[in-house]
Design an enzyme around this catalytic site. Sequence first.
Site, short mmCIF file in Angstrom:
data_model
loop_
_atom_site.label_atom_id
_atom_site.label_comp_id
_atom_site.label_asym_id
_atom_site.label_seq_id
_atom_site.Cartn_x
_atom_site.Cartn_y
_atom_site.Cartn_z
N HIS A 162 10.44 -10.71 4.95
CA HIS A 162 9.50 -11.25 3.95
C HIS A 162 10.08 -11.26 2.55
CE1 HIS A 162 5.78 -11.42 6.47
NE2 HIS A 162 6.58 -10.71 7.24
N ASP A 370 11.32 -12.71 -6.20
CA ASP A 370 10.23 -12.54 -5.24
C ASP A 370 10.53 -13.36 -4.00
OD1 ASP A 370 7.71 -11.84 -4.22
OD2 ASP A 370 6.74 -12.13 -6.17
P1 ADP Z 1 3.83 -8.91 -2.75
O1 ADP Z 1 3.93 -9.26 -1.31
O2 ADP Z 1 5.10 -8.55 -3.39
O3 ADP Z 1 2.77 -7.93 -3.07
P2 ADP Z 1 2.53 -11.54 -3.00
O4 ADP Z 1 2.12 -12.28 -4.22
O5 ADP Z 1 3.29 -12.35 -2.01
O6 ADP Z 1 3.35 -10.26 -3.50
O7 ADP Z 1 1.27 -10.98 -2.24
C1 ADP Z 1 0.32 -10.17 -2.88
C2 ADP Z 1 -0.97 -10.20 -2.08
O8 ADP Z 1 -1.76 -9.09 -2.49
C3 ADP Z 1 -1.78 -11.46 -2.34
O9 ADP Z 1 -2.39 -11.90 -1.15
C4 ADP Z 1 -2.82 -10.99 -3.36
O10 ADP Z 1 -4.04 -11.69 -3.27
C5 ADP Z 1 -3.02 -9.54 -2.98
N1 ADP Z 1 -3.37 -8.76 -4.17
C6 ADP Z 1 -2.72 -8.70 -5.33
N2 ADP Z 1 -3.35 -7.93 -6.22
C7 ADP Z 1 -4.44 -7.47 -5.60
C8 ADP Z 1 -5.51 -6.61 -5.98
N3 ADP Z 1 -5.59 -6.07 -7.21
N4 ADP Z 1 -6.45 -6.37 -5.06
C9 ADP Z 1 -6.38 -6.91 -3.82
N5 ADP Z 1 -5.40 -7.71 -3.41
C10 ADP Z 1 -4.44 -7.99 -4.28
C1 G6P Z 2 5.67 -6.66 0.09
C2 G6P Z 2 6.43 -6.31 1.35
C3 G6P Z 2 5.46 -5.82 2.42
C4 G6P Z 2 4.61 -4.70 1.89
C5 G6P Z 2 3.90 -5.11 0.60
C6 G6P Z 2 3.08 -3.99 -0.03
O1 G6P Z 2 4.85 -7.73 0.38
O2 G6P Z 2 7.18 -7.42 1.80
O3 G6P Z 2 6.17 -5.41 3.57
O4 G6P Z 2 3.67 -4.27 2.84
O5 G6P Z 2 4.86 -5.55 -0.33
O6 G6P Z 2 3.86 -2.85 -0.24
P1 G6P Z 2 3.54 -1.44 0.44
O7 G6P Z 2 4.71 -0.59 0.09
O8 G6P Z 2 2.26 -0.98 -0.17
O9 G6P Z 2 3.38 -1.66 1.91
#
Ligand code: ADP
Ligand code: G6P
Length: 473
Positions: A162, A370
């Site tokens: 991912h 990202d």
């Molecule tokens: P990462 O995978 O690095 O966290 P992404 O932008 O691909 O970044 O995915 C983040 C996901 O987490 C999105 O689906 C977003 O809606 C969710 N998210 C981000 N901030 C919050 C929050 N404060 N509460 C709930 N969900 C969240």
């Molecule tokens: C990114 C990673 C995921 C991970 C998520 C949240 O999206 O690719 O594998 O689950 O971040 O991070 P956390 O450490 O809370 O699982």
Amino acid sequence: MRQSSLVVVANRLPLDDNAAPDGACEWRRNPGGLASALHAILAPTPATWVGWAGGVGRAPALPDVGSLRLRPVSLTEDDLRGYYEGFANSTLWPLYHDAVQQPVFQRDWWETYRTVNQRFADAAAEVAEEGAAVWVQDYHLQLVPRMLRDLRPDLLIGFFMHVPFPPPELFMQLPRRVELLRGMLGADLVGFQREQAAHNFAQLARKLLGAEATDQTVAIDGRTVRTGAFPISIDVAEMRALVTRPDVVSQAKQLRHDLGQPKRVLLSVDRLDYTKGIEHRLTAYSELLRDGYVKVRDTVMVQVAVPSRERVESYQELRDRIEGEVGRINGEYGRVGEPAIHYLNQPFGRAQLAALYQTADVMVVTPLRDGMNLVAKEFVAAREDGSGALVLSEFAGSAAELEQAFLVNPHDVDGLKETLLRAMQADRADLAARMAAMRRHLAGHDILVWARAYLSALDDTGHLATLTGVAPG
Ligand code: ADP
Ligand code: G6P
């Protein structure tokens, strides 16, 4: 032991840490792209998800979520430190994200990473029925495909990364680079977000293993491993349904009212992570305030930064720095009852997020690196009326698809300021044309299209796609 024909293996179960296993277990998504993305396809599918339930010690027995079985894997305090906080999130995560934060190489973490990967592989082998497909996710579990193949050669094994897969000059720094590469090559299909990642992988397979490799295949140990780019997406239909719900529409109106009916709302939504470029963004915004390009009364910035990996030192330091900076900016430019930045360090429900996306005039998504960034796609999907501007980092995987966004190099603070101003001042027709193009792209590339592409590539008989309900109707 009940077995499934489809098994997903990911570090985390798709539940947040607090989901109590008290019988009333519902699918509560934890913030982060992986769980968000897979939620849509797996909720209606008979499958088993193998993962960590959060916390330490004996894993709780979790009830099924609809037709999805949850098979928890337990982690001890030492596992958590060596595997999750250590090798996965202090070595691999920063290195794979262009080393925007210095990766830490601590030798004893490796053994824990290996042991925990073996535990995940054993659990998956136990719940997979004869000939099942097992889909392993992300950088936490790079050794699992090979371990699983050794245990169960009958399985069809997929791996999906991912996060970005780095170029050789970064990957070569890893002390255990050969094992990590070999681990992934236990899969039948290794998927990445971007073509460049598959290219990096092929280069490394040639260089480190002497394998015959192209950007599509790697020949190793008498087998051919297929590779490719499968850019992940979001559940567009879910977002569309949310933003048309009357309670979400009125929540969005209320939010705007609570923000003081400003002319413009700028919004950012991130996990609190150093890859997300939050500090660069705050610097740019504070300079716009300082130089009078932005006035607190007219413009409001909302920064949602949900806590993440809170025991890892670099994350604690980041949080301190960001909170100090938000405090400084509000102290300097805010007025009584009118902060310059509304900073929310909390998790939100899907409906609340949808309302926030609807409230924003300019969505600011400026990660330094990202894999994809789903927030950018969620914002576009939430704009049913075609309004709103997206400022998007060139270093997010999603920039390759959302080309009509206001693309920016987030390292260049002057460029960032200039782009923020352009987005704030753009005329409606320009914004509408950009948004329409991005929404068209997203409509044709949602999460089901992603899953269909990956699963049909993994199993070209079409059986898997039909099983998961993602086959074209
Ligand atoms: P990462 O995978 O690095 O966290 P992404 O932008 O691909 O970044 O995915 C983040 C996901 O987490 C999105 O689906 C977003 O809606 C969710 N998210 C981000 N901030 C919050 C929050 N404060 N509460 C709930 N969900 C969240
Ligand atoms: C990114 C990673 C995921 C991970 C998520 C949240 O999206 O690719 O594998 O689950 O971040 O991070 P956390 O450490 O809370 O699982």
